[in-house]
Design an enzyme around this catalytic site. Structure first.
Site: not given
Ligand SMILES: Cc1cc2nc3c(=O)[nH]c(=O)nc-3n(C[C@H](O)[C@H](O)[C@H](O)COP(=O)(O)O)c2cc1C
Length: 314
Positions: A20, A72, A129, A191, A242-243
């Site tokens: 996302s 956002l 977020c 996130n 993540g990465g």
């Protein structure tokens, strides 16, 4: 070779999902990526209404990653349903809608509205977020908040629910458990990490929101550790991220315990990454004689005991 994976009630054709906020609403990439070739597309986080997000600068490159505070920005759920969803459906995409709210009622309303729309594969609840003041991470940083928002949404929808957890907590496993207890079908993690970058010439923060979320390879080993910890804490599937920059990174997350993975920042570096990820995954499976990709999930061999972990680490 079977690349399909099940995430709760949802079957994905392969475990590679666009993360996302890093792949627009999917349709923007339709000319360069066959949307149906992806396991899924997690679209940009949606509120009930349109949002402008934060003023620029909103992103900055950091060593082995990037810092963002978009805030956002988005077109709101109704425009998404009218303007984007039909094309996603027509192109055969598996759509995971990332939803955000300031209150529990907003999350529930979003879930209701999206339950009536045709072509939504799952809801990813963005309770993590770091870049907005209200809602979001406030729920994700509290066990009661996580339980509360997930159970409220669970009551109003049959769509598969994947709460997306924040890494900005001391111990992530209890949050995965709270989500599971509240009826989540899977958990997505992680996130971005709260972070900051300062221009030393002007002494001003490099992004307008002062602090932002760190993503990219810099965070990968922390995210892998968190997937591993959650795998031991819950029975529901984990969507890890993540990465991730190549197939080996994706495999690492799966071995740590993720049933599927998402790729975000790497798409900004190389929007043609998707077929390479899938090809690399197939190549790995062939070389290791793995017939079903699910056979990789959670197969890390640590040889550790609980005592070892508690006693010797660090
Ligand atoms: C520019 C940007 C925008 C993002 N927007 C969202 C979002 O709207 N909702 C969300 O849940 N995560 C959002 N994320 C987080 C990513 O989905 C992902 O969790 C995180 O970037 C780690 O994965 P990566 O290192 O592969 O990028 C965003 C990340 C970036 C870099």
């Amino acid at each position: 070779m079977d690349l399909s994976v099940r995430i709760g009630p949802l079957t994905l054709r392969n475990p590679i999902i666009a993360a996302s906020g890093c792949f627009g609403y999917g349709v923007e990439y339709a000319e360069v990526v066959d949307l149906a070739s992806l396991g899924g597309i997690a679209v940009k986080g949606l509120f009930l209404t349109e949002r402008e997000g934060h003023p620029p600068p909103r992103i900055v490159e950091t060593p082995a990653g990037m810092l963002n505070a978009i805030g956002l920005q988005g077109i709101g759920v109704r425009r998404f349903i009218d303007e984007k969803l039909p094309e996603l459906r027509a192109r055969g995409a598996t759509v995971i809608v990332n939803i955000c709210g300031s209150t529990i009622d907003e999350y529930a309303e979003l879930a209701r509205v999206l339950s009536d729309a045709e072509g939504v594969g799952a809801l990813e609840l963005n309770i993590s977020c770091p870049n907005i003041k209200e809602g979001g991470i406030t729920f994700g940083c509290s066990l009661n908040g996580t339980f509360g928002v997930v159970s409220a949404v669970r009551k109003v929808t049959r769509l598969p629910l994947f709460p997306k957890l924040t890494p900005n907590v001391t111990d992530i496993a209890p949050f995965a458990r709270a989500a599971e207890d509240a009826g989540a079908d899977a958990v997505s993690l992680v996130n971005t990490f709260l972070a900051m970058a300062i221009d030393v010439e002007t002494r001003r923060p490099k992004i307008s929101n002062v602090v932002g979320g760190l993503s990219g390879p810099a965070i990968r080993p922390i995210a892998v550790r968190m997937v591993y910890e959650c795998r031991r804490a819950v029975k529901i599937p984990i969507v890890g991220m993540g990465g991730i920059t190549d197939a080996r990174d994706a495999v690492e997350f799966m071995i740590a315990g993720a049933s599927a993975v998402q790729v975000g920042t790497a798409n900004f570096v190389d929007p043609f990454i998707w077929p390479k990820l899938l090809e690399g995954l197939r190549e790995y499976m062939q070389r290791h004689q793995i017939a079903r990709v699910t056979d990789l999930v959670g197969t890390v061999e640590t040889g550790e005991t609980k005592e070892w972990r508690n006693g010797v680490m660090g």
